[in-house]
Design a protein around this motif. Structure first.
Motif, mmCIF file in Angstrom:
data_model
loop_
_atom_site.group_PDB
_atom_site.id
_atom_site.type_symbol
_atom_site.label_atom_id
_atom_site.label_comp_id
_atom_site.label_asym_id
_atom_site.label_seq_id
_atom_site.Cartn_x
_atom_site.Cartn_y
_atom_site.Cartn_z
ATOM 1 N N PRO A 126 0.643 -1.269 0.392
ATOM 2 C CA PRO A 126 -0.008 0.200 -0.168
ATOM 3 C C PRO A 126 1.051 1.295 0.133
ATOM 4 O O PRO A 126 1.770 1.476 0.362
ATOM 5 N N ASN A 127 0.257 1.900 -0.454
ATOM 6 C CA ASN A 127 0.770 3.869 -0.228
ATOM 7 C C ASN A 127 0.081 3.635 1.229
ATOM 8 O O ASN A 127 -0.881 3.494 1.274
ATOM 9 N N ARG A 128 1.448 5.101 1.573
ATOM 10 C CA ARG A 128 0.424 5.833 2.817
ATOM 11 C C ARG A 128 0.679 6.696 2.530
ATOM 12 O O ARG A 128 1.945 7.358 2.507
ATOM 13 N N ILE A 129 -0.682 7.886 3.004
ATOM 14 C CA ILE A 129 -0.650 9.211 1.974
ATOM 15 C C ILE A 129 -1.068 9.749 3.883
ATOM 16 O O ILE A 129 -2.264 9.450 4.498
ATOM 17 N N HIS A 130 -0.877 11.100 3.700
ATOM 18 C CA HIS A 130 -1.160 12.313 5.162
ATOM 19 C C HIS A 130 -3.077 12.496 4.317
ATOM 20 O O HIS A 130 -3.201 13.038 3.145
ATOM 21 N N ASP A 131 -4.033 11.978 5.459
ATOM 22 C CA ASP A 131 -5.181 12.114 5.286
ATOM 23 C C ASP A 131 -5.631 13.935 5.788
ATOM 24 O O ASP A 131 -5.494 13.693 7.012
ATOM 25 N N VAL A 132 -6.278 15.205 4.872
ATOM 26 C CA VAL A 132 -6.120 15.866 5.466
ATOM 27 C C VAL A 132 -7.469 16.291 6.180
ATOM 28 O O VAL A 132 -7.014 17.035 7.141
ATOM 29 N N LEU A 143 -8.878 21.449 -7.462
ATOM 30 C CA LEU A 143 -7.849 22.176 -6.890
ATOM 31 C C LEU A 143 -6.224 22.438 -8.376
ATOM 32 O O LEU A 143 -6.299 23.339 -8.754
ATOM 33 N N GLY A 144 -6.102 21.516 -8.273
ATOM 34 C CA GLY A 144 -5.019 21.329 -9.337
ATOM 35 C C GLY A 144 -4.937 20.715 -11.001
ATOM 36 O O GLY A 144 -4.419 21.460 -11.430
ATOM 37 N N ASP A 145 -6.682 20.497 -11.417
ATOM 38 C CA ASP A 145 -7.292 21.268 -12.636
ATOM 39 C C ASP A 145 -7.677 22.598 -13.142
ATOM 40 O O ASP A 145 -8.136 22.324 -14.165
ATOM 41 N N ILE A 146 -8.560 22.285 -12.101
ATOM 42 C CA ILE A 146 -9.626 23.727 -12.521
ATOM 43 C C ILE A 146 -9.299 24.979 -11.570
ATOM 44 O O ILE A 146 -9.413 26.267 -11.671
ATOM 45 N N GLY A 147 -8.115 25.338 -10.745
ATOM 46 C CA GLY A 147 -7.553 26.036 -9.416
ATOM 47 C C GLY A 147 -8.826 26.284 -8.548
ATOM 48 O O GLY A 147 -9.139 27.586 -8.572
ATOM 49 N N ILE A 148 -9.573 25.915 -8.760
ATOM 50 C CA ILE A 148 -10.683 25.843 -7.135
ATOM 51 C C ILE A 148 -10.591 25.467 -5.961
ATOM 52 O O ILE A 148 -10.217 24.366 -5.667
ATOM 53 N N THR A 149 -10.370 25.924 -5.311
ATOM 54 C CA THR A 149 -10.462 26.129 -3.440
ATOM 55 C C THR A 149 -11.531 25.443 -3.179
ATOM 56 O O THR A 149 -12.365 25.330 -3.672
ATOM 57 N N SER A 150 -11.334 24.941 -1.800
ATOM 58 C CA SER A 150 -11.810 23.825 -1.374
ATOM 59 C C SER A 150 -11.830 24.147 0.156
ATOM 60 O O SER A 150 -10.706 24.290 0.485
ATOM 61 N N PRO A 151 -12.608 23.398 1.008
ATOM 62 C CA PRO A 151 -11.925 23.098 2.783
ATOM 63 C C PRO A 151 -11.102 22.305 3.014
ATOM 64 O O PRO A 151 -10.302 22.826 4.029
ATOM 65 N N LEU A 152 -11.155 21.605 2.652
ATOM 66 C CA LEU A 152 -9.655 20.722 2.057
ATOM 67 C C LEU A 152 -8.060 21.376 2.096
ATOM 68 O O LEU A 152 -7.161 20.833 2.164
ATOM 69 N N PHE A 153 -8.777 22.070 1.050
ATOM 70 C CA PHE A 153 -6.928 22.438 -0.247
ATOM 71 C C PHE A 153 -7.476 24.234 -0.182
ATOM 72 O O PHE A 153 -7.545 24.888 -1.459
ATOM 73 N N PRO A 154 -7.625 25.078 1.006
ATOM 74 C CA PRO A 154 -7.756 26.624 0.657
ATOM 75 C C PRO A 154 -7.473 27.193 -0.263
ATOM 76 O O PRO A 154 -7.398 28.701 -0.525
ATOM 77 N N GLY A 155 -5.383 27.063 0.114
ATOM 78 C CA GLY A 155 -4.676 27.991 -1.194
ATOM 79 C C GLY A 155 -4.724 27.783 -2.731
ATOM 80 O O GLY A 155 -5.548 27.095 -3.514
ATOM 81 N N PRO A 175 -13.416 29.310 0.673
ATOM 82 C CA PRO A 175 -12.768 28.464 0.265
ATOM 83 C C PRO A 175 -14.148 28.109 -1.308
ATOM 84 O O PRO A 175 -14.996 28.604 -0.560
ATOM 85 N N GLU A 176 -13.593 28.469 -2.741
ATOM 86 C CA GLU A 176 -14.500 28.537 -3.122
ATOM 87 C C GLU A 176 -15.146 27.010 -4.052
ATOM 88 O O GLU A 176 -16.345 27.271 -4.838
ATOM 89 N N LEU A 177 -15.165 26.268 -3.264
ATOM 90 C CA LEU A 177 -15.998 24.877 -3.578
ATOM 91 C C LEU A 177 -16.148 24.783 -2.194
ATOM 92 O O LEU A 177 -15.785 24.814 -1.358
ATOM 93 N N THR A 178 -18.037 25.195 -2.080
ATOM 94 C CA THR A 178 -18.326 24.766 -0.536
ATOM 95 C C THR A 178 -17.846 23.771 0.066
ATOM 96 O O THR A 178 -18.644 22.508 -0.548
ATOM 97 N N ALA A 179 -18.365 23.397 1.627
ATOM 98 C CA ALA A 179 -18.286 21.971 1.992
ATOM 99 C C ALA A 179 -19.211 21.698 1.722
ATOM 100 O O ALA A 179 -19.308 20.158 1.330
ATOM 101 N N ALA A 180 -20.779 22.283 1.319
ATOM 102 C CA ALA A 180 -21.829 21.791 0.957
ATOM 103 C C ALA A 180 -21.667 21.466 -0.486
ATOM 104 O O ALA A 180 -22.882 19.876 -1.235
ATOM 105 N N GLN A 181 -21.244 21.904 -1.587
ATOM 106 C CA GLN A 181 -20.477 21.613 -3.167
ATOM 107 C C GLN A 181 -20.191 20.266 -2.876
ATOM 108 O O GLN A 181 -20.211 19.616 -3.774
#
Length: 442
Positions: free
Chosen positions: A219-225, A253-265, A284-290
């Motif tokens: 398995p890969n082991r990754i930081h869960d935000v 964030l990576g593909d559309i440049g939309i921030t979110s609660p997980l990646f706000p920068g 965050p441009e993508l709200t938690a509800a979205q």
């Protein structure tokens, strides 16, 4: 039409063709086969599914947008305007056709030689941008023929990609920069994979190859935000995302440049001053509800049911006999899944172990990602494989789309899969056709 009749009609449209008995597959093989909700989707989730589907399909807008403020925040730099632009009909993408073509449903990941994000271009090349902000540059592929002769004398011409860049806005990438071409994968069945318990994934892990079969999945082991914990990665071509929700937020964030609660920068590097100065929503441009809605939509996308074909059972036996099933694990079980209980306790047939495997130098990108090395890739699910090119934008395979047929994809396998590739090449032509006929039923 009465409200009750309208509700019945809506439920029927969401359910699509006649529901399969397992509750998570649909007997559809047309262009909308990968866009159907699971038949078991509870009525109280239909509105969220429809909302998430709308967000998946919508083109995002430049901030500010007075008419549709819920859909602004595009960029400042980005790859495409929407999710569906890369995942056409929820299917796979296609690589550029040559040096004069551009990447539409394929992108390039970047790292500095030490594995950190590139100081000027970040983790991903973004060719497009909003007005007043420079796009980062263009990438394309040049193809070189690679003939391969099978044991019976059949010659199969593979093609090897070479990555080229042009119009780089912040200068050359520099020596030793690590690159990885990534073609958009299909997005059906992701909720079921999200619901597989870590214990089930670890059942097949054998990092030290203690059973001596030459297969050492790990398995890969990754930081869960969201939780702050280290979890098993299961999404992404190198299993570099822990959950479906994190995978989606990362793609926004990576593909559309939309921030979110997980990646706000915002997705700007230190040298990209115009990008950093561009207007944004300030939250965050993508709200938690979205994010919740599009996660539920993605989680609830059904898997196309297996079709039948002459010789498919014999082909499946050959698939197992030559060793493919050692990594492409046919059956998994899901566990509790509070976000969408309809996915819990299911027996599924994704043909993946969700583990990393060394695929050899021919498929290596040389770019580590978490615990994944430069030649490691996560076993991709094979369900829906037979509908490639029917439901999506193209019928291309492997992480960069170099394979134009499933046979080509098999012949690129190396590393842990080299023995299976050799056995495939040693089969009589009729047996190879039988095995491929089985794969077309998935």
């Amino acid at each position: 039409m009465t409200r009750g009749a309208a509700t019945v009609l809506l439920l029927a449209l969401l359910a699509g063709p006649a529901a399969a008995q397992d509750g998570v597959t649909v007997p559809s093989a047309g262009r909308d086969a990968l866009g159907q909700p699971i038949p078991a989707l509870a009525p109280e989730h239909h509105d969220a599914f429809a909302h998430g589907r709308s967000l998946f399909r919508q083109a995002w807008l430049i901030t500010p947008s007075a008419e549709q403020p819920e859909l602004d925040g595009l960029g400042p730099v980005f790859n495409r305007l929407s999710c569906v632009a890369c995942h056409v009909k929820n299917g796979r993408g296609a690589p550029p056709d040559g040096e004069n073509d551009v990447m539409r449903t394929t992108l390039v990941r970047l790292s500095a030689p030490d594995g950190t994000p590139h100081p000027a271009y970040g983790e991903q090349l973004n060719p497009d941008s909003i007005p007043g902000v420079p796009g980062e540059g263009k990438a394309t592929l040049v193809w070189t023929p690679v003939p391969v002769t099978l044991d019976d004398g059949t010659v199969v011409e593979l093609r090897r990609p070479t990555l080229r860049f042009r119009d780089l806005a912040f200068g050359p990438l520099g020596d030793g920069v690590l690159t990885s071409v990534r073609m958009a994968p299909p997005v059906h069945g992701l909720g079921l994979l999200d619901a597989v318990p870590e214990s089930v994934i670890l059942e097949a892990a054998d990092p030290g190859d203690h059973d001596g079969d030459g297969i050492s999945g790990r398995p890969n082991r990754i930081h869960d935000v969201a939780s702050g914990q280290t979890l098993i990665g299961r999404f992404g071509l190198k299993a570099n995302q822990t959950t479906l929700r994190q995978q989606i937020a990362g793609a926004f964030l990576g593909d559309i440049g939309i921030t979110s609660p997980l990646f706000p920068g915002e997705n700007c590097t230190g040298v990209q001053t115009a990008c950093a100065a561009a207007a944004n929503r300030g939250e965050p441009e993508l709200t938690a509800a979205q994010l919740d809605a599009i996660t539920l939509y993605s989680a609830a996308l059904a898997v196309p049911a297996r079709r039948t074909a002459p010789g498919a059972e014999e082909g499946e036996a050959l698939f197992t006999a030559i060793g493919c099933a050692a990594c492409h694990r046919p059956t998994l079980t899901t566990g509790p899944y509070p976000a969408l209980p309809e996915l819990a306790g299911r027996t599924i047939h994704p043909f993946t172990d969700l583990l990393l495997h060394d695929m050899g130098p021919d498929l290596a990108d040389g770019r580590p990602d978490g615990l994944a090395g430069g030649s490691d890739w996560r076993t991709p699910p094979l369900w829906g494989l037979g509908l490639a090119g029917v439901a999506g934008d193209g019928a291309f395979y492997l992480h960069d789309g170099r394979a134009r047929t499933v046979a080509e994809a098999i012949l690129w396998h190396g590393g842990e899969a080299a023995a299976s590739r050799a056995r495939f090449g040693a089969l009589p032509a009729a047996a190879r056709d039988t095995l491929l006929a089985f794969l077309r039923t998935l």
